[in-house]
Design a protein around this motif. Structure first.
Motif, PDB file in Angstrom:
ATOM      1  N   GLU A  83       0.459   5.029   0.648  1.00 28.73           N
ATOM      2  CA  GLU A  83      -0.552   5.862   1.294  1.00 28.73           C
ATOM      3  C   GLU A  83      -0.036   7.289   1.429  1.00 28.73           C
ATOM      4  OE1 GLU A  83      -3.157   4.254   4.693  1.00 28.73           O
ATOM      5  OE2 GLU A  83      -1.490   5.274   5.670  1.00 28.73           O
TER       6      GLU A  83
ATOM      7  N   VAL B 133       0.849  -1.191   0.000  1.00 33.54           N
ATOM      8  CA  VAL B 133       0.000   0.000   0.000  1.00 33.54           C
ATOM      9  C   VAL B 133       0.891   1.250   0.000  1.00 33.54           C
ATOM     10  CG1 VAL B 133      -1.844   1.257   1.185  1.00 33.54           C
ATOM     11  CG2 VAL B 133      -1.753  -1.245   1.316  1.00 33.54           C
TER      12      VAL B 133
ATOM     13  N   SER C  14      -8.752   3.144   2.873  1.00 30.38           N
ATOM     14  CA  SER C  14      -9.082   1.832   2.324  1.00 30.38           C
ATOM     15  C   SER C  14      -9.985   1.031   3.258  1.00 30.38           C
ATOM     16  CB  SER C  14      -7.793   1.050   2.046  1.00 30.38           C
ATOM     17  OG  SER C  14      -7.032   0.912   3.232  1.00 30.38           O
TER      18      SER C  14
END
Length: 513
Positions: free
Chosen positions: A288, A286, A444
């Motif tokens: 972010e 991920v 998310s």
């Protein structure tokens, strides 16, 4: 007139000043907190989060303040910020972790020395080793002057900010509760939830900008933690008081053990989890950004780690006997469809079914029977593109939503920018739920909070959908978004109710299914 944002900024600066004073000499000790309780340390001792912590854990204010700061450093700070805060305040958060990573005892003693000078020296001299011991990618070590004048003040301001956030949002924290919380006897019925989905490890890189092709950039933070839509929905449901079990495939490597321990700590039943031996845990990478928007890359290891339809057959009674089934497209299509078929084995006495179509199945069609077995499909607009008619341009989610109802889906919840549009009923009623503002973009995990809250409120409401149910689920999603920087962003019921109490939204009527 001073607004709330200005006041919060002033509170952060005041609290950071207190922490700067406490970093000197032997650090943040109970004795120093008590010595300054009528003056220097009063802002920390009188912090609402400190008072709640003291009340819940039956501690005096000084001990509660120290424990609260330790918890905040451990749970809410990351990477360099966490390491520096732990050392300069002499908290000892990572004593065990450093020892397990092979950091010599003499280094640890210096790092938590009663004098600030040796603590700084140990921190700088072992900068890379300390980061690597905790699994963080170290940046270049600052100079002594930069550490004192730039790094430490920034770290203490961030710690102060997180302590203030705990004061505001602590009803969503595992460690504290509201003083005026309703007694357990008045709590809503728990309900039984089964979640079928993925349980993986998330490797999250926090970055200000994404690199251009053939270039690289530095992340300002990194975290390795259990994730997956199924796992997160299970944790979210448990936080809301539901009796929750997860059906997922988990390996027996160290990451699989960490996943199971995390679920256990969060109150999720793991007795239905499939253990796969000798394989590697799936990962999601991920990336972010600061306000919560992210992109991700999945490595599912789906040839070795998966749930088969036969695995679900072993849990037929559980699937048919629960109050709500939550399932995601993380499992193979045939497995997802089998979970719905088993839940409908007794059509007159079956659970409500909530489905998350992420990630959508590529080049695989959902059977018509499957659509008929979905009570609530909770989707982002882009995911509906996979249900659109071939050649439909430009893509318009509205007709796709109405087609899904025609295929048999009872209700479709489309989540956009913190709000929700619900299509439902034979007349294709449309209900728009307002957005509750947040400075952060939808994270998310926000949809997972929505799904769990939808399940909880439907159980409370005897399975009947209403505008109030939709608003409550949307508020839970907003809580997860607003609490995005915190480690435990999934809200409990009090957190959701507290958010709704602060906003003037009121909804009457609305579609029912």
């Amino acid at each position: 007139m001073t607004n709330r944002s200005d006041k919060q900024t002033a509170d952060v600066l005041l609290l950071a000043s207190v922490l700067e004073k406490l970093r000197t000499h032997d650090g943040l000790t109970i004795a120093r907190l008590k010595a300054g309780e009528s003056g220097t340390t009063a802002p920390l001792l009188e912090l609402p989060a400190t008072r709640r912590f003291a009340s819940v854990h039956e501690l005096d204010r000084a001990r509660a303040a120290r424990e609260l700061v330790i918890n905040c450093v451990r749970d809410d700070l990351k990477g360099t910020t966490q390491i520096v805060a732990d050392a300069i305040l002499a908290l000892g958060v990572h004593t065990t972790s450093y020892a397990e990573a092979g950091i010599e005892e003499r280094v640890t003693r210096s790092l938590y020395n009663p004098s600030l000078g040796p603590r700084r020296e140990a921190l700088l001299n072992n900068w890379h080793r300390l980061h690597q011991a905790l699994g963080h990618q170290p940046g270049e070590a600052p100079s002594d002057r930069s550490l004192r004048g730039t790094t430490e003040p920034a770290v203490l301001r961030e710690l102060a900010n997180q302590l203030i956030r705990r004061a505001i949002y602590s009803v969503g924290s595992k460690t504290v509760t509201m003083l005026d919380a309703a007694p357990a006897a008045d709590a809503a019925p728990a309900g039984r939830v089964i979640v079928v989905g993925g349980a993986v490890m998330d490797a999250t890189f926090r970055t200000k900008t994404l690199p251009e092709p053939e270039t690289s950039s530095e992340a300002y933070g990194f975290d390795l933690s259990p994730g997956g839509k199924g796992l997160t929905q299970a944790v979210a449901a448990a936080r809301l008081g539901m009796r929750t079990s997860l059906i997922a495939a988990v390996t027996d490597d160290r990451f699989g053990e960490e996943i199971l321990q995390y679920l256990h700590d969060e109150g999720v039943d793991t007795s239905l989890v499939k253990r796969i031996r000798g394989r590697r845990t799936p990962f999601t990478g991920v990336f972010e950004k600061e306000l919560g928007d992210s992109i991700a890359v999945n490595w599912r290891n789906e040839k070795q780690v998966f749930l088969s339809p036969e695995d679900l057959d072993d849990h037929r009674d559980h699937l048919a006997g629960c109050d709500v089934l939550l399932t995601t497209f993380e499992v193979p299509r045939e497995t997802m469809q089998q979970s719905l078929a088993l839940a409908h084995s007794d059509p007159l006495n079956r659970p409500l079914v909530i489905v998350t179509p992420g990630q959508p199945y590529v080049d695989e069609r959902i059977s018509r029977d499957t659509f008929l077995r979905i009570d609530y499909l909770v989707a982002h607009p882009w995911e509906l593109g996979h249900f659109a008619a071939q050649g439909q341009t430009p893509f318009d989610p509205d007709p796709v939503a109405r087609n899904l109802l025609a295929f048999g889906v009872e209700a479709l919840c489309v989540l956009v920018n913190g709000g929700c549009t619900v299509y439902s009923g034979a007349a294709h009623d449309v209900l728009s739920v307002p957005t509750i503002p947040s400075i952060y973009k939808e994270s998310s995990a926000a949809r997972d909070a929505f799904c769990a809250a939808l399940a909880a409120k439907l159980v409370d409401n005897d399975g009947k959908f209403s505008a109030a149910v939709a608003l409550w689920a949307t508020a839970a999603m907003s809580c997860a978004t607003a609490d995005f920087p915190l480690t435990n962003s999934m809200p409990d019921r009090q957190r959701v109710d507290a958010l709704l109490a602060r906003f003037p939204f009121s909804m009457n009527g609305g579609a029912s299914t």
